[in-house]
Design a protein around this motif. Structure first.
Motif, PDB file in Angstrom:
ATOM      1  N   ILE A   1      49.904  29.279   5.953  1.00 52.42           N
ATOM      2  CA  ILE A   1      48.653  29.789   6.063  1.00 52.42           C
ATOM      3  C   ILE A   1      47.585  28.967   5.654  1.00 52.42           C
ATOM      4  O   ILE A   1      46.612  28.616   6.371  1.00 52.42           O
ATOM      5  CB  ILE A   1      48.575  31.060   4.869  1.00 52.42           C
ATOM      6  N   LYS A   2      47.969  28.012   4.458  1.00 54.25           N
ATOM      7  CA  LYS A   2      47.001  27.123   4.205  1.00 54.25           C
ATOM      8  C   LYS A   2      46.894  26.077   5.333  1.00 54.25           C
ATOM      9  O   LYS A   2      45.639  25.474   5.665  1.00 54.25           O
ATOM     10  CB  LYS A   2      47.365  26.196   3.036  1.00 54.25           C
ATOM     11  N   GLU A   3      47.822  25.776   5.779  1.00 52.39           N
ATOM     12  CA  GLU A   3      47.859  24.699   7.009  1.00 52.39           C
ATOM     13  C   GLU A   3      47.026  25.008   8.056  1.00 52.39           C
ATOM     14  O   GLU A   3      46.110  24.405   8.835  1.00 52.39           O
ATOM     15  CB  GLU A   3      49.473  24.224   7.183  1.00 52.39           C
ATOM     16  N   PHE A   4      47.247  26.341   8.413  1.00 51.51           N
ATOM     17  CA  PHE A   4      46.635  27.008   9.786  1.00 51.51           C
ATOM     18  C   PHE A   4      45.106  26.960   9.493  1.00 51.51           C
ATOM     19  O   PHE A   4      44.348  26.656  10.459  1.00 51.51           O
ATOM     20  CB  PHE A   4      46.908  28.341   9.920  1.00 51.51           C
ATOM     21  N   SER A   5      44.668  26.890   8.008  1.00 49.81           N
ATOM     22  CA  SER A   5      43.208  27.106   7.910  1.00 49.81           C
ATOM     23  C   SER A   5      42.516  25.924   8.159  1.00 49.81           C
ATOM     24  O   SER A   5      41.409  25.713   8.217  1.00 49.81           O
ATOM     25  CB  SER A   5      42.974  27.324   6.403  1.00 49.81           C
ATOM     26  N   LYS A   6      43.425  24.714   8.003  1.00 48.36           N
ATOM     27  CA  LYS A   6      42.804  23.263   8.611  1.00 48.36           C
ATOM     28  C   LYS A   6      42.613  22.961   9.734  1.00 48.36           C
ATOM     29  O   LYS A   6      41.821  21.827  10.379  1.00 48.36           O
ATOM     30  CB  LYS A   6      43.704  22.345   7.705  1.00 48.36           C
TER      31      LYS A   6
END
Length: 317
Positions: free
Chosen positions: A156-161
């Motif tokens: 989820i954190k990676e997708f946000s970037k």
């Protein structure tokens, strides 16, 4: 870097991993927004509605409209995260995601929950054996299957970037732990989580834990099994597949999905495209619809348990 933690069986619910991570991201980035299709109680997104009411949109039971709203938000610079059950996050809204999302160069981060047998008593209408196949077909998409809550948080954190169409599938409830908290990963790279010389097992999602259970049990019988967690199904880690398939008696893919278009198909394409002649067995669902039952019952019914995998491996060595 990742560290295995199979001793700790107590994990967060996967949905709470998503919710808490989104709440954290909202503190860091005022453009992150969450969209829900009337499943706030099921997903836990109702907690986001309470803590960040101006960053939460419940569109009601109107999944295609949710994708349209997300497209508009993306156009205006927001970073939308969407949730609904797997079949409604993929096959029901496929045209909207394809056109309003990918074709229009918008960003959408989609969480399709309760894939495959994890849908339990919601039954056949809510079962998705085909979400990976659909999402893989979208140009430039990223498709993930989270092994546990630690990996889900990282995804989820990676997708946000990133910009573009990103899809992650995962159970809403707790699943067996695989990784230690704080582990990090790399999109497009598989994780070699157990070395072995006889058979290579490539698994994804919560079946990674079952694959490890099978491999560890077979060690006692003198069968050496290598295990890869291929959490990114697209783009798939072709280099790792080719390197680890070399010299093996067989390669087995293990997925909570149809063998058509999913992890098994992706691995088969890599092996065929590179002329690798190793025997491949795709262990998944073949020409079946979902049905009603508890997740444990359905996992056994569709022959996706560690014991089923062990039987397939034993037949290959």
């Amino acid at each position: 870097m990742f560290t295995l933690d199979r001793e700790n069986k107590t994990t967060r619910e996967m949905r709470m991993s998503v919710v808490e991570t989104l709440q954290e991201l909202m503190k860091e980035n005022d453009k992150v927004v969450a969209l829900e299709a009337d499943l706030g109680g099921a997903s836990g997104f109702s907690k986001i509605e309470k803590t960040n009411p101006d960053r939460f949109i419940n569109v009601g039971i109107a999944e295609a409209n949710m994708v349209g709203v997300a497209a508009g938000l993306s156009v205006t610079g927001f970073v939308p995260f969407l949730h609904t059950f797997g079949p409604f996050a993929s096959r029901r809204v496929f045209d909207q995601v394809f056109l309003s999302g990918a074709y229009a160069h918008n960003t959408m981060n989609i969480y399709g929950s309760d894939p495959g047998f994890t849908v339990g008593p919601n039954g056949g209408t809510h079962t998705t054996w085909e979400d990976v196949a659909l999402m893989r077909a979208i140009p430039n998409s990223v498709v993930c299957d989270a092994a546990d809550d630690t990996q889900m948080e990282w995804i989820i954190k990676e997708f946000s970037k990133l910009e573009g169409i990103h899809y992650v599938r995962g159970n809403r409830k707790p699943v067996p732990n695989v990784y230690k908290k704080g582990s990090t990963f790399e999109l497009g790279k598989g994780n070699l989580i157990k070395e072995g010389k006889d058979v290579l097992v490539i698994a994804a999602g919560q079946l990674v834990s079952d694959a490890m259970d099978a491999a560890e049990a077979l060690e006692k019988d003198g069968i050496s099994v290598e295990v890869i967690d291929m959490f990114t199904i697209k783009p798939i880690d072709a280099d790792l597949i080719l390197k680890k398939a070399a010299g093996k008696k067989a390669v087995i893919t293990f997925e909570n999905h149809s063998i058509t278009g999913g992890l098994g198909s992706a691995v088969a394409e890599v092996l065929a495209d590179n002329g690798v002649g190793v025997e491949l067995t795709r262990l998944g669902v073949n020409e079946q619809f979902g049905q009603v039952g508890t997740p444990d019952f359905l996992q056994k019914e569709f022959k996706l348990t560690a014991d089923d995998l062990k039987a397939v491996i034993k037949a290959k060595v």
